[in-house]
Design a protein around this motif. Sequence first.
Motif, PDB file in Angstrom:
ATOM      1  N   UNK A  52      85.849  29.836   0.164  1.00 34.55           N
ATOM      2  CA  UNK A  52      86.476  30.049   0.972  1.00 34.55           C
ATOM      3  C   UNK A  52      87.987  29.236   1.110  1.00 34.55           C
ATOM      4  N   UNK A  53      87.982  27.949   0.656  1.00 36.96           N
ATOM      5  CA  UNK A  53      89.181  27.068   1.029  1.00 36.96           C
ATOM      6  C   UNK A  53      90.368  27.739  -0.018  1.00 36.96           C
ATOM      7  N   UNK A  54      89.917  28.451  -1.236  1.00 41.67           N
ATOM      8  CA  UNK A  54      90.824  28.849  -1.962  1.00 41.67           C
ATOM      9  C   UNK A  54      90.783  30.358  -2.212  1.00 41.67           C
ATOM     10  N   UNK A  57      92.316  36.530  -1.391  1.00 43.94           N
ATOM     11  CA  UNK A  57      92.665  37.668  -0.715  1.00 43.94           C
ATOM     12  C   UNK A  57      92.973  37.429   0.467  1.00 43.94           C
ATOM     13  N   UNK A  58      93.716  38.479   1.040  1.00 45.13           N
ATOM     14  CA  UNK A  58      94.279  38.214   2.607  1.00 45.13           C
ATOM     15  C   UNK A  58      93.091  38.500   3.600  1.00 45.13           C
ATOM     16  N   UNK A  59      92.156  39.163   3.094  1.00 47.93           N
ATOM     17  CA  UNK A  59      91.046  39.536   4.016  1.00 47.93           C
ATOM     18  C   UNK A  59      89.612  39.261   3.676  1.00 47.93           C
ATOM     19  N   UNK A  60      88.836  38.584   4.539  1.00 43.18           N
ATOM     20  CA  UNK A  60      87.276  37.986   4.157  1.00 43.18           C
ATOM     21  C   UNK A  60      86.574  38.557   5.404  1.00 43.18           C
ATOM     22  N   UNK A  61      85.484  39.177   4.882  1.00 37.90           N
ATOM     23  CA  UNK A  61      84.545  39.886   5.907  1.00 37.90           C
ATOM     24  C   UNK A  61      83.134  39.307   5.549  1.00 37.90           C
ATOM     25  N   UNK A  90      96.056  24.703   5.010  1.00 40.98           N
ATOM     26  CA  UNK A  90      97.183  23.720   4.488  1.00 40.98           C
ATOM     27  C   UNK A  90      96.872  23.703   2.999  1.00 40.98           C
ATOM     28  N   UNK A  91      95.982  24.563   2.468  1.00 38.85           N
ATOM     29  CA  UNK A  91      96.039  24.717   0.903  1.00 38.85           C
ATOM     30  C   UNK A  91      96.746  25.929   0.490  1.00 38.85           C
ATOM     31  N   UNK A  92      97.670  25.764  -0.380  1.00 34.58           N
ATOM     32  CA  UNK A  92      98.630  26.465  -0.759  1.00 34.58           C
ATOM     33  C   UNK A  92      97.971  27.648  -1.821  1.00 34.58           C
ATOM     34  N   UNK A  93      96.667  27.566  -2.276  1.00 37.25           N
ATOM     35  CA  UNK A  93      96.010  28.454  -2.945  1.00 37.25           C
ATOM     36  C   UNK A  93      95.284  29.353  -2.163  1.00 37.25           C
ATOM     37  N   UNK A  94      95.009  29.267  -0.961  1.00 39.67           N
ATOM     38  CA  UNK A  94      94.467  30.121  -0.024  1.00 39.67           C
ATOM     39  C   UNK A  94      95.336  31.345   0.676  1.00 39.67           C
ATOM     40  N   UNK A  95      95.051  32.456   0.346  1.00 40.05           N
ATOM     41  CA  UNK A  95      95.844  33.460   0.904  1.00 40.05           C
ATOM     42  C   UNK A  95      95.311  34.269   2.216  1.00 40.05           C
ATOM     43  N   UNK A  96      94.204  33.588   2.779  1.00 40.68           N
ATOM     44  CA  UNK A  96      93.683  34.103   3.731  1.00 40.68           C
ATOM     45  C   UNK A  96      94.371  34.504   4.841  1.00 40.68           C
ATOM     46  N   UNK A  97      94.339  35.746   5.695  1.00 41.57           N
ATOM     47  CA  UNK A  97      94.928  35.821   6.863  1.00 41.57           C
ATOM     48  C   UNK A  97      94.053  36.642   7.733  1.00 41.57           C
ATOM     49  N   UNK A  98      93.091  37.217   7.510  1.00 45.19           N
ATOM     50  CA  UNK A  98      92.246  37.859   8.477  1.00 45.19           C
ATOM     51  C   UNK A  98      90.880  37.615   8.157  1.00 45.19           C
ATOM     52  N   UNK A  99      90.078  36.845   8.975  1.00 46.86           N
ATOM     53  CA  UNK A  99      88.561  36.594   8.730  1.00 46.86           C
ATOM     54  C   UNK A  99      87.771  37.352   9.781  1.00 46.86           C
ATOM     55  N   UNK A 230     102.658  27.680  17.645  1.00 50.39           N
ATOM     56  CA  UNK A 230     102.663  29.109  18.129  1.00 50.39           C
ATOM     57  C   UNK A 230     102.605  30.035  16.803  1.00 50.39           C
ATOM     58  N   UNK A 231     102.669  29.681  15.574  1.00 52.23           N
ATOM     59  CA  UNK A 231     102.834  30.302  14.770  1.00 52.23           C
ATOM     60  C   UNK A 231     101.361  30.640  13.932  1.00 52.23           C
ATOM     61  N   UNK A 232     100.888  31.903  14.173  1.00 53.44           N
ATOM     62  CA  UNK A 232      99.393  32.206  13.677  1.00 53.44           C
ATOM     63  C   UNK A 232      99.488  32.569  12.451  1.00 53.44           C
ATOM     64  N   UNK A 233      98.548  31.766  11.542  1.00 56.66           N
ATOM     65  CA  UNK A 233      98.387  31.764  10.172  1.00 56.66           C
ATOM     66  C   UNK A 233      97.191  32.772   9.738  1.00 56.66           C
ATOM     67  N   UNK A 234      95.966  32.715  10.550  1.00 55.95           N
ATOM     68  CA  UNK A 234      94.933  33.501  10.427  1.00 55.95           C
ATOM     69  C   UNK A 234      94.309  33.903  11.664  1.00 55.95           C
ATOM     70  N   UNK A 235      93.872  35.285  11.859  1.00 59.42           N
ATOM     71  CA  UNK A 235      93.304  35.772  12.598  1.00 59.42           C
ATOM     72  C   UNK A 235      91.869  36.021  12.341  1.00 59.42           C
TER      73      UNK A 235
END
Length: 560
Positions: A52-54, A57-61, A90-99, A230-235
């Motif tokens: 999960x840390x890396x 993809x942008x989405x994980x369900x 803070x990990x540049x390898x992680x592309x996750x934006x929606x969980x 205020x910048x949202x990185x992950x929903x």
Amino acid sequence: MVLSLVSICAKEVVSDHSSSPCWLRWVPRELYRALLEAAFSSCRPLAVGELVQRWPERTLRVGGRRKQGQTPPNRLCIQALLLAVVRGLSDHRCALQFLDLCGLQGDEGGMGDPMGGWSLTVALCTMVVQAKAGAQRAQKREGERERKRFSALQRERDVKRERGQRKLGLEIVDSKERNHKEGTGSSVVIGEEELIKGVRRRMEMERKREGALTDEGSSSNDSEEKDGVSDVSLHVRADLFVNARSWERVRVALNTHGPLKLQCRYLRVEEISVSSIKTLLDLLPRQGLLGVDVRYSSLGVAGLAELLPLLSTFPTLNSLRLHYCNLDFHRDHHGQEEALRDLSQGLTHLQHLQRLSLTALRLPGQLRVLLSSLSQPLEILELPYLSLSPADLAYLSCSHHANTLQQLDLSENRLDETTLPSVRRLLFQASSSLQHLSLSGCGLTDGLLGLLLPSLGGCRSLKSLALALNPLSTAGLLDLVRTAARMSSLRQLLYPNPLEDYQPGLPELPSSAQLLDWPLDETTEINATSTQLNRVLLHSGRSDLFLTCDLLNYDKDLLD
């Protein structure tokens, strides 16, 4: 369940955590999902965290509807997932934006140590707060590096300026000596003064420019400290379970502006006041909330009427469930009639409501007032322990909801000869749409059930039928199973223990509470009734129909 070759290999790969540094850097992104599922099923929290840390993809369900026999993820794996989500920010390898964690929770104390809804909600709120604190620390470190870099640049400019002034002074002295020799001292004095004024003017302009930049930087830092990160990185979307113990923590998390934004699909609250529920609803994002479930809260008719206008502001809300919320209605009580009108008016604004569940609200004779306010027909209607009157059932059988009902629960509402015609008319209206029906604890005797069986047999889409805690004999059960065997769509039947299986002393027409508490006769064979009923199914050629008398473990949702 047959495992694919990829699943078998993934289980083998995640089984040895010591080898993960070797394969994790080379694994293609297409295999991350299979590896994560294997890590969950094998209870490998360290592998879950690293994947999960890396996450590529942008989405994980994670979660969703589980198949029959499938256990929910282990508590340790869920905790590892949440910790990895924070580290992944803070990990540049992680592309996750929606969980998406909807449906992830299990039953507290269930098999495999799952994480219940309350524990998961508390863990999610803690994750949101920790993510903001981590982002603030990172922002502070970045600000410190920027200040150091700015100080180094300023020192470098000061050194260059000092060197330039020294060089200019030497040039002025040399020019003065040459002019003195040539006899042109007055012009040199004028030139020297102009040069000095020009240098001072440039220095003042530089100081003003630097001061403006410093003020701008300090004002921007002040605004950031005031507003937070205020910048949202992950929903993160999940089902939230809130009670009096966790209410404050959930309120803080929903009010936190940081890199993680918490969204809610289904909100379940217990033992919370009307004002606290309103506070939570005000903090939730308007988009995405599908259902609200209020339990064991003393709302009253006036309190529910106060909540409904706020619920109408959620455009996707399609489910409202109220369980034991003390909506007791007394005509002689001052203000109750007006509150009931407000309640009816509030329901008119729930334009997309598809599911309405009212448990033990004690509103006899008021079903028309409630349901007629809904412009859109309901698909799911649950009315257990509602003390429905003959007028209520008569209205329901003729209402605009009858033709669209897919799920109907009339459990613990007493049925007799006066109400049975309305129930039969209702089943006829819903015969093409009804998929799940519960008539448990309705006082159905052999005679009443015999009158109802033709209407039940006409429900062409019925998948599950619950008739537990009804005073039926073995002969009545046999008639029920014969009718069920002829219903081709029926897949699950919850039947009551026959009266012959109970110990002597049971009243002639026992209530559902008496049938639930009265002990079974230990002298009779335990599986005799089940064997007799399954023999009827065998002769009918129905091996796909599941019969059970286990009320506690009966779950109609496993059919979907």
